[in-house]
Motif scaffolding. Structure first.
Motif, PDB file in Angstrom:
ATOM      1  N   ALA A  52      86.558  43.042  28.457  1.00  0.00           N
ATOM      2  CA  ALA A  52      86.466  42.654  27.059  1.00  0.00           C
ATOM      3  C   ALA A  52      84.998  42.691  26.652  1.00  0.00           C
ATOM      4  CB  ALA A  52      87.045  41.260  26.844  1.00  0.00           C
ATOM      5  N   MET A  53      84.746  42.780  25.342  1.00  0.00           N
ATOM      6  CA  MET A  53      83.373  42.801  24.851  1.00  0.00           C
ATOM      7  C   MET A  53      83.292  42.017  23.549  1.00  0.00           C
ATOM      8  SD  MET A  53      80.868  46.040  23.922  1.00  0.00           S
ATOM      9  CE  MET A  53      81.484  47.015  25.293  1.00  0.00           C
ATOM     10  N   PHE A  54      82.353  41.052  23.512  1.00  0.00           N
ATOM     11  CA  PHE A  54      82.225  40.165  22.361  1.00  0.00           C
ATOM     12  C   PHE A  54      80.771  40.022  21.925  1.00  0.00           C
ATOM     13  CE2 PHE A  54      85.801  38.424  24.924  1.00  0.00           C
ATOM     14  CZ  PHE A  54      86.834  38.612  24.010  1.00  0.00           C
ATOM     15  N   ALA A  62      76.093  32.788  24.882  1.00  0.00           N
ATOM     16  CA  ALA A  62      77.430  33.369  24.889  1.00  0.00           C
ATOM     17  C   ALA A  62      77.834  33.807  26.289  1.00  0.00           C
ATOM     18  CB  ALA A  62      77.479  34.555  23.926  1.00  0.00           C
ATOM     19  N   GLU A  63      76.901  34.421  27.008  1.00  0.00           N
ATOM     20  CA  GLU A  63      77.247  34.872  28.361  1.00  0.00           C
ATOM     21  C   GLU A  63      77.569  33.682  29.264  1.00  0.00           C
ATOM     22  OE1 GLU A  63      75.749  37.700  32.041  1.00  0.00           O
ATOM     23  OE2 GLU A  63      74.238  36.716  30.797  1.00  0.00           O
ATOM     24  N   ARG A  64      76.776  32.632  29.196  1.00  0.00           N
ATOM     25  CA  ARG A  64      77.027  31.465  30.057  1.00  0.00           C
ATOM     26  C   ARG A  64      78.418  30.904  29.826  1.00  0.00           C
ATOM     27  NH1 ARG A  64      73.137  26.295  29.637  1.00  0.00           N
ATOM     28  NH2 ARG A  64      73.969  26.344  27.514  1.00  0.00           N
ATOM     29  N   MET A  65      78.831  30.838  28.572  1.00  0.00           N
ATOM     30  CA  MET A  65      80.140  30.300  28.245  1.00  0.00           C
ATOM     31  C   MET A  65      81.244  31.104  28.932  1.00  0.00           C
ATOM     32  SD  MET A  65      81.758  30.071  24.446  1.00  0.00           S
ATOM     33  CE  MET A  65      81.563  31.864  24.328  1.00  0.00           C
ATOM     34  N   PHE A  66      81.103  32.425  28.966  1.00  0.00           N
ATOM     35  CA  PHE A  66      82.133  33.258  29.573  1.00  0.00           C
ATOM     36  C   PHE A  66      82.058  33.258  31.105  1.00  0.00           C
ATOM     37  CE2 PHE A  66      82.254  35.216  25.286  1.00  0.00           C
ATOM     38  CZ  PHE A  66      83.609  35.049  25.046  1.00  0.00           C
ATOM     39  N   TRP A  67      80.850  33.262  31.695  1.00  0.00           N
ATOM     40  CA  TRP A  67      80.821  33.265  33.165  1.00  0.00           C
ATOM     41  C   TRP A  67      81.322  31.937  33.730  1.00  0.00           C
ATOM     42  CZ3 TRP A  67      75.026  33.079  32.318  1.00  0.00           C
ATOM     43  CH2 TRP A  67      74.443  31.919  32.814  1.00  0.00           C
ATOM     44  N   GLN A  68      81.290  30.883  32.908  1.00  0.00           N
ATOM     45  CA  GLN A  68      81.800  29.591  33.358  1.00  0.00           C
ATOM     46  C   GLN A  68      83.312  29.461  33.173  1.00  0.00           C
ATOM     47  OE1 GLN A  68      79.415  26.833  31.080  1.00  0.00           O
ATOM     48  NE2 GLN A  68      77.840  26.701  32.672  1.00  0.00           N
ATOM     49  N   ILE A 120      88.350  31.378  22.883  1.00  0.00           N
ATOM     50  CA  ILE A 120      86.996  30.932  23.225  1.00  0.00           C
ATOM     51  C   ILE A 120      85.989  31.562  22.268  1.00  0.00           C
ATOM     52  CG2 ILE A 120      85.183  31.092  24.973  1.00  0.00           C
ATOM     53  CD1 ILE A 120      87.443  30.948  27.087  1.00  0.00           C
ATOM     54  N   PHE A 121      86.133  32.859  22.032  1.00  0.00           N
ATOM     55  CA  PHE A 121      85.235  33.590  21.142  1.00  0.00           C
ATOM     56  C   PHE A 121      85.217  32.973  19.745  1.00  0.00           C
ATOM     57  CE2 PHE A 121      85.274  36.766  17.703  1.00  0.00           C
ATOM     58  CZ  PHE A 121      83.996  37.278  17.802  1.00  0.00           C
ATOM     59  N   TRP A 122      86.388  32.810  19.143  1.00  0.00           N
ATOM     60  CA  TRP A 122      86.445  32.318  17.762  1.00  0.00           C
ATOM     61  C   TRP A 122      85.880  30.906  17.633  1.00  0.00           C
ATOM     62  CZ3 TRP A 122      86.746  35.923  14.452  1.00  0.00           C
ATOM     63  CH2 TRP A 122      87.613  37.016  14.580  1.00  0.00           C
ATOM     64  N   GLU A 123      86.183  30.045  18.599  1.00  0.00           N
ATOM     65  CA  GLU A 123      85.789  28.638  18.477  1.00  0.00           C
ATOM     66  C   GLU A 123      84.329  28.384  18.831  1.00  0.00           C
ATOM     67  OE1 GLU A 123      90.182  26.611  19.285  1.00  0.00           O
ATOM     68  OE2 GLU A 123      88.592  26.380  20.788  1.00  0.00           O
ATOM     69  N   ASN A 205      71.886  28.869  20.761  1.00  0.00           N
ATOM     70  CA  ASN A 205      72.185  28.534  19.371  1.00  0.00           C
ATOM     71  C   ASN A 205      73.683  28.548  19.081  1.00  0.00           C
ATOM     72  OD1 ASN A 205      71.334  27.910  16.674  1.00  0.00           O
ATOM     73  ND2 ASN A 205      71.713  30.033  16.081  1.00  0.00           N
ATOM     74  N   LEU A 206      74.519  28.555  20.117  1.00  0.00           N
ATOM     75  CA  LEU A 206      75.959  28.589  19.883  1.00  0.00           C
ATOM     76  C   LEU A 206      76.421  27.330  19.161  1.00  0.00           C
ATOM     77  CD1 LEU A 206      77.770  29.973  23.058  1.00  0.00           C
ATOM     78  CD2 LEU A 206      77.586  31.020  20.811  1.00  0.00           C
ATOM     79  N   LYS A 207      77.158  27.537  18.087  1.00  0.00           N
ATOM     80  CA  LYS A 207      77.702  26.405  17.345  1.00  0.00           C
ATOM     81  C   LYS A 207      78.933  26.867  16.585  1.00  0.00           C
ATOM     82  CE  LYS A 207      76.505  22.760  14.056  1.00  0.00           C
ATOM     83  NZ  LYS A 207      75.457  22.218  13.157  1.00  0.00           N
ATOM     84  N   GLY A 208      80.074  26.305  16.927  1.00  0.00           N
ATOM     85  CA  GLY A 208      81.313  26.676  16.265  1.00  0.00           C
ATOM     86  C   GLY A 208      81.490  25.982  14.936  1.00  0.00           C
TER      87      GLY A 208
END
Length: 227
Positions: A52-54, A62-68, A120-123, A205-208
């Protein structure tokens, strides 16, 4: 005469082929292994894995969120969706390559589904902001889903439609997320790979929006195996 606003305008408008930087024929140097998992960054990946690619703003957080995320085999950050071949980080920051900062996610669908990754991406970010995420302004920070195969594409479109309705019900604006077949992915430089593992107090800077995403049944389909 040059005005400071000229550069800002370029950063929030995608360049055409005549404006884009020339780039280079060869890939730029990067890491060979994931800093956290020690797995091969570029593969080959185990049989049965999917890709997948986001793009959701600055790719460090963003990468940390996905590798976790359980079920994700390996992640990498890079540039996609633009014109310039094999761009560098400073080049993408000018806005003259057309690329977004993205995360490549290789995952095991037996453990985590593509629909779960979409949720995960949207939120995790605000997909209504156009060419920015918060204080990060520019085309590189745009929201994007680049899909591998028709099944992923349909799932992404269905999830966007459903989440947009949820955002509008909460008084938010319309979604500006780009959804398109996956273009060429250019691995970013080694220092950007798994940046927040190397720099635990680094910028994120991730903030949903605070609006939960209910993935519709149409988006809960298996994805296409990675090649």
């Amino acid at each position: 005469m040059f005005f400071p606003s000229d550069l800002l305008n370029k950063k929030i408008q995608l360049p055409n082929a005549q404006e884009a930087l020339p780039g280079r024929d060869r890939p730029i140097p990067t890491a060979s292994r994931h800093f956290v998992s020690k797995r091969d960054l570029k593969g080959p990946y185990p049989e049965g894995m999917e890709t997948a690619m986001f793009g959701l703003g600055c790719f460090w957080g963003a990468e940390r969120m996905f590798w976790q995320t359980q079920g994700v085999w390996v992640t990498a950050v890079g540039y996609a969706g633009g014109i310039t071949p094999n761009p560098t980080y400073p080049e993408t920051c000018t806005g003259l390559t057309g690329h977004a900062e993205v995360v490549l996610v290789v995952f095991d669908p037996k453990t985590v589904s593509y629909a779960q990754l979409l949720k995960i991406f949207w939120e995790a970010h605000d997909p209504t902001q156009g060419m920015r995420q918060g204080n990060d302004v520019g085309t590189t920070y745009r929201s994007a889903i680049y899909t591998f195969g028709e099944t992923q594409h349909r799932a992404a479109l269905a999830s966007r439609e459903a989440y947009e309705a949820q955002l509008e019900a909460a008084g938010r604006g319309g979604i500006t997320t780009e959804i398109a077949p996956a273009p060429a992915f250019y691995f970013a430089e080694e220092e950007h790979q798994q940046y927040l593992a190397k720099n635990p107090y680094g910028y994120c800077n991730l903030k949903g929006t605070g609006v939960a995403c209910a993935i519709p049944q149409a988006a809960s389909q298996p994805a296409v195996p990675a090649e």
